[in-house]
Design a protein around this motif. Sequence first.
Motif, PDB file in Angstrom:
ATOM      1  N   ASP A 181       0.830  -1.211   0.000  1.00  0.00           N
ATOM      2  CA  ASP A 181       0.000   0.000   0.000  1.00  0.00           C
ATOM      3  C   ASP A 181       0.861   1.256   0.000  1.00  0.00           C
ATOM      4  O   ASP A 181       0.412   2.309  -0.443  1.00  0.00           O
ATOM      5  CB  ASP A 181      -0.916   0.007   1.225  1.00  0.00           C
ATOM      6  CG  ASP A 181      -1.854  -1.188   1.240  1.00  0.00           C
ATOM      7  OD1 ASP A 181      -2.569  -1.370   0.246  1.00  0.00           O
ATOM      8  OD2 ASP A 181      -1.835  -1.953   2.219  1.00  0.00           O
ATOM      9  N   VAL A 182       2.073   1.123   0.527  1.00  0.00           N
ATOM     10  CA  VAL A 182       2.995   2.262   0.583  1.00  0.00           C
ATOM     11  C   VAL A 182       4.389   1.765   0.188  1.00  0.00           C
ATOM     12  O   VAL A 182       4.853   0.745   0.715  1.00  0.00           O
ATOM     13  CB  VAL A 182       3.072   2.858   2.013  1.00  0.00           C
ATOM     14  CG1 VAL A 182       4.056   4.021   2.055  1.00  0.00           C
ATOM     15  CG2 VAL A 182       1.693   3.298   2.494  1.00  0.00           C
ATOM     16  N   ILE A 183       5.030   2.455  -0.732  1.00  0.00           N
ATOM     17  CA  ILE A 183       6.399   2.102  -1.125  1.00  0.00           C
ATOM     18  C   ILE A 183       7.322   3.269  -0.806  1.00  0.00           C
ATOM     19  O   ILE A 183       7.047   4.408  -1.188  1.00  0.00           O
ATOM     20  CB  ILE A 183       6.466   1.714  -2.616  1.00  0.00           C
ATOM     21  CG1 ILE A 183       5.657   0.417  -2.839  1.00  0.00           C
ATOM     22  CG2 ILE A 183       7.914   1.524  -3.062  1.00  0.00           C
ATOM     23  CD1 ILE A 183       5.622  -0.069  -4.260  1.00  0.00           C
ATOM     24  N   VAL A 184       8.403   2.968  -0.094  1.00  0.00           N
ATOM     25  CA  VAL A 184       9.314   4.000   0.402  1.00  0.00           C
ATOM     26  C   VAL A 184      10.649   3.931  -0.353  1.00  0.00           C
ATOM     27  O   VAL A 184      11.198   2.845  -0.550  1.00  0.00           O
ATOM     28  CB  VAL A 184       9.567   3.805   1.920  1.00  0.00           C
ATOM     29  CG1 VAL A 184      10.544   4.839   2.446  1.00  0.00           C
ATOM     30  CG2 VAL A 184       8.245   3.862   2.685  1.00  0.00           C
ATOM     31  N   CYS A 185      11.137   5.076  -0.758  1.00  0.00           N
ATOM     32  CA  CYS A 185      12.447   5.143  -1.418  1.00  0.00           C
ATOM     33  C   CYS A 185      12.969   6.571  -1.285  1.00  0.00           C
ATOM     34  O   CYS A 185      12.244   7.451  -0.832  1.00  0.00           O
ATOM     35  CB  CYS A 185      12.323   4.776  -2.899  1.00  0.00           C
ATOM     36  SG  CYS A 185      11.159   5.793  -3.807  1.00  0.00           S
ATOM     37  N   ASP A 186      14.218   6.800  -1.714  1.00  0.00           N
ATOM     38  CA  ASP A 186      14.687   8.184  -1.628  1.00  0.00           C
ATOM     39  C   ASP A 186      14.127   8.985  -2.810  1.00  0.00           C
ATOM     40  O   ASP A 186      13.543   8.424  -3.747  1.00  0.00           O
ATOM     41  CB  ASP A 186      16.214   8.282  -1.472  1.00  0.00           C
ATOM     42  CG  ASP A 186      16.998   7.894  -2.713  1.00  0.00           C
ATOM     43  OD1 ASP A 186      16.499   8.092  -3.832  1.00  0.00           O
ATOM     44  OD2 ASP A 186      18.130   7.415  -2.553  1.00  0.00           O
ATOM     45  N   GLY A 187      14.289  10.307  -2.748  1.00  0.00           N
ATOM     46  CA  GLY A 187      13.649  11.173  -3.721  1.00  0.00           C
ATOM     47  C   GLY A 187      14.169  11.009  -5.139  1.00  0.00           C
ATOM     48  O   GLY A 187      13.424  11.143  -6.105  1.00  0.00           O
ATOM     49  N   PHE A 188      15.431  10.677  -5.266  1.00  0.00           N
ATOM     50  CA  PHE A 188      16.008  10.494  -6.596  1.00  0.00           C
ATOM     51  C   PHE A 188      15.351   9.296  -7.282  1.00  0.00           C
ATOM     52  O   PHE A 188      14.847   9.400  -8.404  1.00  0.00           O
ATOM     53  CB  PHE A 188      17.529  10.270  -6.481  1.00  0.00           C
ATOM     54  CG  PHE A 188      18.251  10.388  -7.791  1.00  0.00           C
ATOM     55  CD1 PHE A 188      18.980  11.522  -8.092  1.00  0.00           C
ATOM     56  CD2 PHE A 188      18.185   9.375  -8.741  1.00  0.00           C
ATOM     57  CE1 PHE A 188      19.641  11.639  -9.314  1.00  0.00           C
ATOM     58  CE2 PHE A 188      18.838   9.480  -9.956  1.00  0.00           C
ATOM     59  CZ  PHE A 188      19.568  10.617 -10.244  1.00  0.00           C
ATOM     60  N   VAL A 189      15.340   8.178  -6.580  1.00  0.00           N
ATOM     61  CA  VAL A 189      14.785   6.938  -7.130  1.00  0.00           C
ATOM     62  C   VAL A 189      13.278   7.086  -7.369  1.00  0.00           C
ATOM     63  O   VAL A 189      12.758   6.692  -8.418  1.00  0.00           O
ATOM     64  CB  VAL A 189      15.083   5.761  -6.171  1.00  0.00           C
ATOM     65  CG1 VAL A 189      14.350   4.511  -6.595  1.00  0.00           C
ATOM     66  CG2 VAL A 189      16.585   5.508  -6.113  1.00  0.00           C
TER      67      VAL A 189
END
Lengths: 344, 344
Positions: free
Chosen positions: B230-238
């Motif tokens: 439901d939620v996918i977390v990554c850094d802003g670049f990716v």
Amino acid sequence: MKSDAYLTIALDIMGGDKGPLITIPAAIMAIEKMPNLHLILVGDETIIKQELSKKNLLNSPQLSISPSTQIVEMDELPSSALRTKKNSSMRVALNLVHDEKAQACVSAGNTGALFSMAHYVLKMLPGVERPALISSLPTNNEDKHVFMLDLGANVFCDSNVLYQFAIMGSVLAEEVDDIKKPRIALLNMGSEDIKGSDHIKFTGAQLTDNPHINYIGFVEGNDIFSNKADVIVCDGFVGNVALKTCEGVALMVFNKFKTILSQHIVTRVMGKLFANTIKKLFKSLNPDQYNGASLIGLRGIVVKSHGNASSLAFLAAIFEAAKEVERQVPEKIKSKLEQSLADR
Amino acid sequence: MKSDAYLTIALDIMGGDKGPLITIPAAIMAIEKMPNLHLILVGDETIIKQELSKKNLLNSPQLSISPSTQIVEMDELPSSALRTKKNSSMRVALNLVHDEKAQACVSAGNTGALFSMAHYVLKMLPGVERPALISSLPTNNEDKHVFMLDLGANVFCDSNVLYQFAIMGSVLAEEVDDIKKPRIALLNMGSEDIKGSDHIKFTGAQLTDNPHINYIGFVEGNDIFSNKADVIVCDGFVGNVALKTCEGVALMVFNKFKTILSQHIVTRVMGKLFANTIKKLFKSLNPDQYNGASLIGLRGIVVKSHGNASSLAFLAAIFEAAKEVERQVPEKIKSKLEQSLADR
């Protein structure tokens, strides 16, 4: 058996989800289409002989067998494969390239293991710190694709590594696609000079100063498909996410599209009329699965086919390897790197 | 004018490629659809009065005007906007949230400037190091979308920041989408535990230990659309690359599809039959353009609409802001972070 005029490629017959069922038919198609191609089939001797005898090809001058007794499993840890699978089809195929008995190697096996083994067996070209996985993706221009690297061989790449990747990608586009002065871009989160991380900005500055590279600046994710660049450079983490995102979107659109077409009798009938065209379109959006990816920067040519590649996809990977042999890609990368380093 | 029962949102009327031409019609639609909504229109007083008087809305109890004299340009450097545009529509709208005269702010203006100004004016919630840009993308399940963060507010995020993003994303999914125990995943270049960079593995270990978060592990780029999380977390670049890649693929498929449909008279006719369904599908693949993105982690609600958003897209951003106000998203993020930190 083998004439010197032959172009010789070692095939990892056991690699991939289906191994010989896919790789042997691809090998047979390849020699039929390329009379100057010689293939060394590396793998279980009994299985290979059985399959070749079915087709009366046991004595083909274009085929020879190099037996191996181990298989690198698809989910095996690269470090473990490197240590314990010295007689695997993958390792023996790479050894043949190292020993100059083959000019290239093609495998559909475990990517991480292939990367580690190739790195260990073949070593890097002078001036290259890391090998990169490169493949082509479609663009909105039917006749043009774009090369992208790295697609996952290296998690993070510093600016020196990205700089080397740009040079390596430029050579591949020039040699394999016959593009004069390929347009090289860095993938960033904005196209303005001020955007992105420091190491990418630094790579951009280095590339601007390199007279042997046609560097066009930063591009964003949507530009991968807009035919702005011939080669797009990024680190392996970002490249892998972009490639997989592309595949994910393609699959979702394809499925939603099938649903739309199946909802009405009229569109159901019409859908069949252009089903092939649509299939082709979506195939092109799954480059990882349908084209070979090359591991470049090594002292030898290694092409990776997808783990669940079809025979046709494995055939495409063999042709890709043959083209890189003919065009002497590693030698040209070496010389372009020397030029670029001499000018710095 | 304004009753306490109203939900009050400040709109940056001048932001975006078309400014008032888009934002004022959206504001009018919003108050028609939500009788308890009060909007403060921030921007050029003359233009706003002119537009409202055309619709006989100058005396609407649901609308008020807060004049501003400057505009943040779409290509302006965030640092320059922060320093020199203290009376811009964007800054005044954010000030209204800071001064508790509005409960949220919506802008279609320069993303970097909005991010810097919001960060400066509103400050972070306790326990949050960086705000994140979050939006939803479609999945192969018609009824489900997936929240993704960060979409480009921060270039690189260390494991503490990714951990905070996971908690913030979990709260947003729970409150805005009514999902009990949202499935939280980290975007990685492989789904196995051994893949990826150390800081992502460390974040994974931290999330596994957090009993308040339903952490399901690593996902890859193609899983964004597979309804695994439901939620996918990554850094802003990716995140930015993944989002833009998704848009790029969608545009390319859409264009190639139009070409296919226009090639034959039969498909030309048929194409018209399901043109709307196809358009809807491709719109959903351009989430950045059609949905609002929220800047979360701040002591206030800020929703960003796309620079070339239509009135309908800007309206969606207003509704998103209203929902976050009703569900008290910042307060709930604060409390979830406190719980999570207390347990560490």
